[in-house]
Motif scaffolding. Structure first.
Motif, PDB file in Angstrom:
ATOM      1  N   GLU A 112       5.341  -4.995  13.122  1.00  0.00           N
ATOM      2  CA  GLU A 112       5.184  -3.693  12.050  1.00  0.00           C
ATOM      3  C   GLU A 112       6.169  -3.949  11.329  1.00  0.00           C
ATOM      4  N   ILE A 113       7.452  -3.965  12.046  1.00  0.00           N
ATOM      5  CA  ILE A 113       8.819  -3.409  11.052  1.00  0.00           C
ATOM      6  C   ILE A 113       9.988  -4.191  11.964  1.00  0.00           C
ATOM      7  N   LEU A 114      10.875  -4.663  11.020  1.00  0.00           N
ATOM      8  CA  LEU A 114      12.431  -5.074  10.792  1.00  0.00           C
ATOM      9  C   LEU A 114      13.341  -3.986   9.925  1.00  0.00           C
ATOM     10  N   ALA A 115      14.282  -3.608  11.378  1.00  0.00           N
ATOM     11  CA  ALA A 115      15.289  -2.996  10.068  1.00  0.00           C
ATOM     12  C   ALA A 115      16.612  -3.812  10.345  1.00  0.00           C
ATOM     13  N   PHE A 116      17.437  -4.384   9.223  1.00  0.00           N
ATOM     14  CA  PHE A 116      18.342  -4.661  10.064  1.00  0.00           C
ATOM     15  C   PHE A 116      19.358  -4.202   9.067  1.00  0.00           C
ATOM     16  N   LYS A 117      20.867  -5.091   9.060  1.00  0.00           N
ATOM     17  CA  LYS A 117      21.949  -4.636   8.245  1.00  0.00           C
ATOM     18  C   LYS A 117      21.645  -5.280   6.643  1.00  0.00           C
TER      19      LYS A 117
ATOM     20  N   ILE B 205      11.726  -3.398   6.111  1.00  0.00           N
ATOM     21  CA  ILE B 205      11.208  -4.185   5.650  1.00  0.00           C
ATOM     22  C   ILE B 205       9.850  -4.164   6.488  1.00  0.00           C
ATOM     23  N   PRO B 206       8.398  -3.578   6.290  1.00  0.00           N
ATOM     24  CA  PRO B 206       6.870  -4.027   6.510  1.00  0.00           C
ATOM     25  C   PRO B 206       7.480  -5.905   6.767  1.00  0.00           C
TER      26      PRO B 206
ATOM     27  N   LEU C 111       2.260  -2.464  -3.664  1.00  0.00           N
ATOM     28  CA  LEU C 111       1.523  -1.744  -2.222  1.00  0.00           C
ATOM     29  C   LEU C 111       0.109  -1.022  -2.670  1.00  0.00           C
ATOM     30  N   SER C 112      -1.142  -1.329  -0.884  1.00  0.00           N
ATOM     31  CA  SER C 112      -2.397  -0.703  -1.525  1.00  0.00           C
ATOM     32  C   SER C 112      -2.681   0.098  -0.486  1.00  0.00           C
ATOM     33  N   ALA C 113      -3.927   0.604  -0.026  1.00  0.00           N
ATOM     34  CA  ALA C 113      -4.315   2.048   0.237  1.00  0.00           C
ATOM     35  C   ALA C 113      -4.215   1.744   1.991  1.00  0.00           C
ATOM     36  N   GLU C 114      -4.473   0.523   2.468  1.00  0.00           N
ATOM     37  CA  GLU C 114      -4.102   0.326   3.976  1.00  0.00           C
ATOM     38  C   GLU C 114      -2.690  -0.035   4.422  1.00  0.00           C
ATOM     39  N   ASP C 115      -1.640   0.235   3.375  1.00  0.00           N
ATOM     40  CA  ASP C 115      -0.190  -0.316   3.270  1.00  0.00           C
ATOM     41  C   ASP C 115       0.246   1.172   3.716  1.00  0.00           C
ATOM     42  N   PHE C 116      -0.174   2.752   3.187  1.00  0.00           N
ATOM     43  CA  PHE C 116      -0.118   3.379   3.001  1.00  0.00           C
ATOM     44  C   PHE C 116       0.221   4.305   4.668  1.00  0.00           C
ATOM     45  N   VAL C 117      -0.063   3.889   5.751  1.00  0.00           N
ATOM     46  CA  VAL C 117       0.081   4.102   7.143  1.00  0.00           C
ATOM     47  C   VAL C 117       1.153   3.649   7.840  1.00  0.00           C
ATOM     48  N   LEU C 118       1.502   2.410   7.389  1.00  0.00           N
ATOM     49  CA  LEU C 118       2.637   1.317   7.194  1.00  0.00           C
ATOM     50  C   LEU C 118       4.191   2.182   6.599  1.00  0.00           C
TER      51      LEU C 118
ATOM     52  N   ALA D 271       4.086   4.637   5.680  1.00  0.00           N
ATOM     53  CA  ALA D 271       4.921   6.085   6.573  1.00  0.00           C
ATOM     54  C   ALA D 271       5.402   6.386   7.556  1.00  0.00           C
ATOM     55  N   ARG D 272       4.756   4.632   8.454  1.00  0.00           N
ATOM     56  CA  ARG D 272       5.536   4.601   9.704  1.00  0.00           C
ATOM     57  C   ARG D 272       7.538   4.141   9.256  1.00  0.00           C
ATOM     58  N   ILE D 273       7.327   3.568   8.689  1.00  0.00           N
ATOM     59  CA  ILE D 273       8.776   3.402   8.225  1.00  0.00           C
ATOM     60  C   ILE D 273       9.611   3.733   7.740  1.00  0.00           C
ATOM     61  N   LEU D 274       9.126   5.114   7.239  1.00  0.00           N
ATOM     62  CA  LEU D 274       9.404   6.182   6.417  1.00  0.00           C
ATOM     63  C   LEU D 274      10.565   6.695   7.952  1.00  0.00           C
ATOM     64  N   GLY D 275       9.300   7.221   8.967  1.00  0.00           N
ATOM     65  CA  GLY D 275       9.404   7.649  10.167  1.00  0.00           C
ATOM     66  C   GLY D 275      10.710   7.273  10.814  1.00  0.00           C
ATOM     67  N   LYS D 276      10.805   5.661  10.746  1.00  0.00           N
ATOM     68  CA  LYS D 276      11.822   4.619  11.495  1.00  0.00           C
ATOM     69  C   LYS D 276      13.514   5.200  11.154  1.00  0.00           C
ATOM     70  N   VAL D 277      12.660   5.463   9.786  1.00  0.00           N
ATOM     71  CA  VAL D 277      14.751   5.317   9.527  1.00  0.00           C
ATOM     72  C   VAL D 277      14.965   7.075   9.241  1.00  0.00           C
ATOM     73  N   LYS D 278      14.117   7.799   9.793  1.00  0.00           N
ATOM     74  CA  LYS D 278      14.265   9.392  10.118  1.00  0.00           C
ATOM     75  C   LYS D 278      15.062   8.854  11.529  1.00  0.00           C
TER      76      LYS D 278
END
Ligand code: AMP
Ligand code: ZN
Length: 115
Positions: free
Chosen positions: A25-30, A43-44, A54-61, A63-70
């Protein structure tokens, strides 16, 4: 997939990027134009134009992105020194690419408030 979106093309591997993290679901790049020693974009894979779409169904996604940032902040050694996360939305924030992305910037000190 949005045909005119550069980040969809990156997610689809039609345009090269220096990938630092990927899952279903997620990609992170330089960031091509790094503003700090560590400057990654998260990015999603799904096309979401900006925070405004953003819709309510995207909120979990999101949150997952922020977890990966961490996780990556820790992995790349900036957790303790500190880092900044940025999401630009629309004109006043200077959003240039209209596919939702979270900037992770670290490895130097930042000023506050931002310009
Ligand atoms: P924003 O102003 O939040 O929309 O930021 C867009 C960011 O995308 C900028 O920091 C650009 O340097 C970065 N960028 C644009 N095209 C690419 C690309 N092909 N690969 C990596 N980063 C990119
Ligand atoms: Zn897109």
């Amino acid at each position: 997939m949005n045909e005119n979106c550069i980040f969809c093309k990156i997610a689809n591997k039609e345009i090269e990027s220096e990938i630092v993290y990927e899952d279903d679901e997620i990609l992170a790049f330089k960031d091509l134009s790094a503003q700090a020693p560590i400057h990654f974009l998260f990015i999603p894979k799904k096309h979401i134009r900006s925070m405004n779409e953003l819709s309510a169904e995207d909120f979990v996604l999101v949150a997952r992105i922020l977890g990966k940032v961490k996780d990556l902040a820790e992995e790349y050694g900036v957790s303790e020194t500190g880092y900044r996360t940025v999401i630009n939305c629309n004109k006043d924030a200077g959003q240039e690419v209209f596919h939702l992305h979270v900037h992770l910037l670290g490895g130097r000190a930042f000023t506050w408030p931002p310009g």
